[in-house]
Design an enzyme around this catalytic site. Structure first.
Site, PDB file in Angstrom:
ATOM      1  N   THR A   1      29.934  11.432   4.965  1.00 26.83           N
ATOM      2  CA  THR A   1      29.498  10.941   6.267  1.00 26.83           C
ATOM      3  C   THR A   1      29.394  12.066   7.278  1.00 26.83           C
ATOM      4  O   THR A   1      28.429  12.144   8.041  1.00 26.83           O
ATOM      5  CB  THR A   1      30.500   9.875   6.784  1.00 26.83           C
ATOM      6  OG1 THR A   1      30.470   8.788   5.865  1.00 26.83           O
ATOM      7  CG2 THR A   1      30.129   9.364   8.159  1.00 26.83           C
TER       8      THR A   1
ATOM      9  N   ASN B   1      32.037   4.886   9.212  1.00 24.92           N
ATOM     10  CA  ASN B   1      32.887   6.022   8.795  1.00 24.92           C
ATOM     11  C   ASN B   1      32.867   6.202   7.284  1.00 24.92           C
ATOM     12  O   ASN B   1      33.150   7.281   6.785  1.00 24.92           O
ATOM     13  CB  ASN B   1      34.339   5.845   9.300  1.00 24.92           C
ATOM     14  CG  ASN B   1      34.960   4.502   8.937  1.00 24.92           C
ATOM     15  OD1 ASN B   1      34.265   3.584   8.516  1.00 24.92           O
ATOM     16  ND2 ASN B   1      36.263   4.380   9.122  1.00 24.92           N
TER      17      ASN B   1
ATOM     18  N   GLN C   1      37.572   3.559   2.938  1.00 19.51           N
ATOM     19  CA  GLN C   1      38.741   4.372   3.257  1.00 19.51           C
ATOM     20  C   GLN C   1      39.817   4.131   2.173  1.00 19.51           C
ATOM     21  O   GLN C   1      39.461   3.747   1.072  1.00 19.51           O
ATOM     22  CB  GLN C   1      39.290   4.086   4.664  1.00 19.51           C
ATOM     23  CG  GLN C   1      38.380   4.582   5.782  1.00 19.51           C
ATOM     24  CD  GLN C   1      37.127   3.749   5.940  1.00 19.51           C
ATOM     25  OE1 GLN C   1      37.203   2.542   6.077  1.00 19.51           O
ATOM     26  NE2 GLN C   1      35.990   4.384   5.935  1.00 19.51           N
TER      27      GLN C   1
ATOM     28  N   ASP D   1      37.600   8.922  -0.385  1.00 19.50           N
ATOM     29  CA  ASP D   1      36.694   9.759  -1.181  1.00 19.50           C
ATOM     30  C   ASP D   1      37.104   9.855  -2.650  1.00 19.50           C
ATOM     31  O   ASP D   1      36.867  10.863  -3.299  1.00 19.50           O
ATOM     32  CB  ASP D   1      36.586  11.174  -0.584  1.00 19.50           C
ATOM     33  CG  ASP D   1      36.272  11.128   0.896  1.00 19.50           C
ATOM     34  OD1 ASP D   1      35.371  10.357   1.267  1.00 19.50           O
ATOM     35  OD2 ASP D   1      36.935  11.827   1.679  1.00 19.50           O
TER      36      ASP D   1
ATOM     37  N   LYS E   1      35.373   5.376  -5.015  1.00 16.45           N
ATOM     38  CA  LYS E   1      35.460   3.902  -5.077  1.00 16.45           C
ATOM     39  C   LYS E   1      34.079   3.281  -5.232  1.00 16.45           C
ATOM     40  O   LYS E   1      33.907   2.305  -5.947  1.00 16.45           O
ATOM     41  CB  LYS E   1      36.059   3.338  -3.771  1.00 16.45           C
ATOM     42  CG  LYS E   1      37.487   3.668  -3.536  1.00 16.45           C
ATOM     43  CD  LYS E   1      37.955   3.106  -2.209  1.00 16.45           C
ATOM     44  CE  LYS E   1      37.327   3.777  -1.003  1.00 16.45           C
ATOM     45  NZ  LYS E   1      37.711   5.164  -0.793  1.00 16.45           N
TER      46      LYS E   1
ATOM     47  N   GLY F   1      31.409   6.496   3.391  1.00 14.40           N
ATOM     48  CA  GLY F   1      30.220   7.057   2.746  1.00 14.40           C
ATOM     49  C   GLY F   1      30.408   6.923   1.246  1.00 14.40           C
ATOM     50  O   GLY F   1      31.130   7.708   0.648  1.00 14.40           O
ATOM     51  N   HIS F   2      29.820   5.899   0.656  1.00 11.74           N
ATOM     52  CA  HIS F   2      29.982   5.681  -0.781  1.00 11.74           C
ATOM     53  C   HIS F   2      28.748   6.223  -1.509  1.00 11.74           C
ATOM     54  O   HIS F   2      27.665   5.654  -1.412  1.00 11.74           O
ATOM     55  CB  HIS F   2      30.199   4.193  -1.064  1.00 11.74           C
ATOM     56  CG  HIS F   2      31.512   3.689  -0.539  1.00 11.74           C
ATOM     57  ND1 HIS F   2      31.951   2.406  -0.702  1.00 11.74           N
ATOM     58  CD2 HIS F   2      32.498   4.332   0.134  1.00 11.74           C
ATOM     59  CE1 HIS F   2      33.157   2.279  -0.135  1.00 11.74           C
ATOM     60  NE2 HIS F   2      33.488   3.424   0.377  1.00 11.74           N
TER      61      HIS F   2
HETATM   62  P1  IMP Z   1      38.013   7.145  11.669  1.00 12.90           P
HETATM   63  O1  IMP Z   1      38.083   6.119  10.599  1.00 12.90           O
HETATM   64  O2  IMP Z   1      36.629   7.685  11.903  1.00 12.90           O
HETATM   65  O3  IMP Z   1      38.677   6.695  12.933  1.00 12.90           O
HETATM   66  O4  IMP Z   1      38.867   8.418  11.184  1.00 12.90           O
HETATM   67  C1  IMP Z   1      40.280   8.372  11.039  1.00 12.90           C
HETATM   68  C2  IMP Z   1      40.721   9.236   9.864  1.00 12.90           C
HETATM   69  O5  IMP Z   1      40.298   8.642   8.652  1.00 12.90           O
HETATM   70  C3  IMP Z   1      40.142  10.655   9.875  1.00 12.90           C
HETATM   71  O6  IMP Z   1      41.082  11.552   9.323  1.00 12.90           O
HETATM   72  C4  IMP Z   1      38.937  10.540   8.953  1.00 12.90           C
HETATM   73  O7  IMP Z   1      38.587  11.773   8.381  1.00 12.90           O
HETATM   74  C5  IMP Z   1      39.487   9.573   7.920  1.00 12.90           C
HETATM   75  N1  IMP Z   1      38.431   8.794   7.279  1.00 12.90           N
HETATM   76  C6  IMP Z   1      37.755   7.759   7.791  1.00 12.90           C
HETATM   77  N2  IMP Z   1      36.862   7.295   6.901  1.00 12.90           N
HETATM   78  C7  IMP Z   1      36.993   8.036   5.813  1.00 12.90           C
HETATM   79  C8  IMP Z   1      36.349   8.016   4.537  1.00 12.90           C
HETATM   80  O8  IMP Z   1      35.480   7.191   4.226  1.00 12.90           O
HETATM   81  N3  IMP Z   1      36.764   8.975   3.649  1.00 12.90           N
HETATM   82  C9  IMP Z   1      37.750   9.871   3.950  1.00 12.90           C
HETATM   83  N4  IMP Z   1      38.369   9.922   5.112  1.00 12.90           N
HETATM   84  C10 IMP Z   1      38.002   9.003   6.045  1.00 12.90           C
END
Ligand code: IMP
Length: 447
Positions: free
Chosen positions: A297, A38, A221, A13, A16, A40-41
């Site tokens: 997201t 997962n 991420q 977040d 990017k 969200g840009h």
């Molecule tokens: P997952 O990727 O859904 O398996 O989540 C694993 C961890 O990564 C969790 O703590 C999520 O909140 C975090 N996470 C996954 N994608 C993002 C993102 O795009 N931004 C911030 N945190 C993320």
């Protein structure tokens, strides 16, 4: 004529997407190299706003191809919704391509993600990872376990059927799965609709690079969520690092020219896991409010804290950052003082400066040591307009000093500063600009 990878330098977040969109103006390809729904840009354009989850933000620009690359796990049903939304808003300007080697994230994976989180939370109060529950972990686990289904398989019903049989055979522990035949029918249908976009994408990128075109790898991420180098087990299941971006695109290492790390001027985290510089109370609530710190997201409120130079130095080395973008500097405008964590002290009295403990519980136990910087003014419209027209000259001197310190401490030049959500609210400082313009008394970085 460069290949640039954009890497999140914190816990996700960092904006990017916004920085990648800015760079995409000169690119031929923008490639998402990992993750899936997962991400969200958020991109704010004059014509409207959009949150991209599985598409690379190049699709928002004429003449640019956005590739959802081989390192991704793609939910084809959600992808279709995303494309429809973009079309509905008349924001789809570029071309969409989907890697035939990307794995398919299935409804089964979402069910499994929720099941895994329940098992972890039942076993231990701190067991939950706080995933986005979009199915990422199980989809990557199936990829590594060789149970996965790939985008190319969607066009081959006989192969798809066999692979689904195998996959279902491995999921005996899950309840409420959709009947296999029903899922297969839906997959064949969605595969048919997406077929014109599904390609071998690596040869296109190799050709573009050979022709001297700009390619941007848009990481999703962030490095501190990397499955090996992040705060394991509170991480995602992919490799959101510069090395991971190469694996997730099929571009060889010697072609990589620039590694741009994106960091907020403060820090946020969503989901479980250690966050040494977290702040709560009124200051925390202020940052959450001013920074609109809510997951794009999941809608979850993000935890907030101060910039952590121990983690930033570590991530800079890990990824080989050649430059930094510092975002959301406007959110800190109006503070008398801005704290920055410069080192940790462990419970044993040891000092850590650039390498965090491997065990998440140990990282949670460190005490950050802060250095305080004089704050900068609130960002009103007048200041923003001056920054848009006069560029770096209009940066408040205290903010310059802060940026120079970040550059000096990480040994990475700050090249971009973002001071608002809009496309225009981005300043290119040029390499080395902040330290030089901040005055000779500030040491410059090397390299
Ligand atoms: P997952 O990727 O859904 O398996 O989540 C694993 C961890 O990564 C969790 O703590 C999520 O909140 C975090 N996470 C996954 N994608 C993002 C993102 O795009 N931004 C911030 N945190 C993320």
């Amino acid at each position: 004529m460069t290949v640039t990878v954009v890497v999140g330098a914190q816990f996700g977040d960092e904006a990017k997407g916004k920085i990648t969109d800015y760079l995409a103006a000169d690119a031929r390809y923008v490639v998402r190299t990992g993750g899936g729904p997962n991400a969200g840009h958020s991109i704010h354009l004059a014509e409207g706003s959009v949150v991209l989850h599985q598409l690379a933000c190049g699709v928002l620009r004429h003449g640019v191809t956005g590739v959802s690359g081989p390192g991704m796990v793609i939910d084809p049903f959600r992808l279709e919704e995303e494309i429809r939304e973009l079309e509905g808003k008349h924001l789809l300007k570029g071309t969409i391509l989907l890697s035939e080697r990307a794995h398919v994230l299935l409804p089964i994976h979402q069910i499994e993600d929720a099941w895994e989180e329940e098992v972890r939370s039942a076993a231990s109060p701190k067991g939950g990872v706080g995933t986005t529950r979009t199915g990422i972990g199980p989809a990557y686990a199936d990829r590594a376990g060789r149970w996965g289904i790939r985008m190319a398989d969607l066009a081959r019903p006989a192969i798809l059927s066999e692979r689904l049989d195998l996959l279902y055979a491995s999921k005996g522990h899950l309840k409420g799965l959709p009947p296999k035949d029903e899922l297969q029918t839906r997959l064949v249908e969605v595969g048919g609709r997406l077929a014109p976009m599904i390609r071998a994408t690596e040869p296109l990128l190799w050709e573009a690079i050979a022709n001297g075109e700009n390619v941007i790898l848009e990481g999703a991420q962030s490095a501190l969520l990397d499955v090996d180098f992040g705060t394991y087990p509170y991480v995602t299941s992919s490799h959101p690092t510069s090395a991971g971006a190469l694996m997730g695109s099929g571009i060889p290492p010697q072609e990589l020219d620039e590694v741009l790390g994106v960091t907020k001027a403060y820090c946020t985290r969503v989901g479980a896991g250690p966050f040494p510089t977290e702040v709560g109370g009124e200051v925390g609530e202020y940052l959450q409010r001013e920074g609109h710190e809510r997951g794009a997201t999941t809608g979850r409120l993000r935890q907030v804290g101060w910039l952590d130079l121990v983690l930033l130095r570590y991530v800079a080395k890990l990824n080989g950052f050649t430059s930094l973008a510092v975002t959301k500097v406007d959110v800190l405008g109006g503070f008398d003082e801005v704290p920055v964590a410069v080192q940790y002290v462990t419970p044993h009295g040891d000092t850590l400066t650039d390498y965090p403990p491997a065990i998440a519980e140990d990282l949670a136990g460190v005490q950050p040591v802060y250095q305080k910087f004089p704050g900068w003014p609130k960002f009103n419209e007048r200041l923003k307009e001056r920054l848009r027209t006069d560029g770096a000259h209009a940066l408040p001197s205290t903010l310059r000093r802060f940026l120079a310190f970040v550059a000096q401490e990480t040994q990475v030049p700050v090249e971009y500063v973002s001071f608002g959500a809009d496309r225009d609210d981005t300043l290119w400082l040029g390499r080395g600009a902040p330290a030089r313009s901040a005055g000779a008394d500030l040491p410059a970085w090397s390299g």
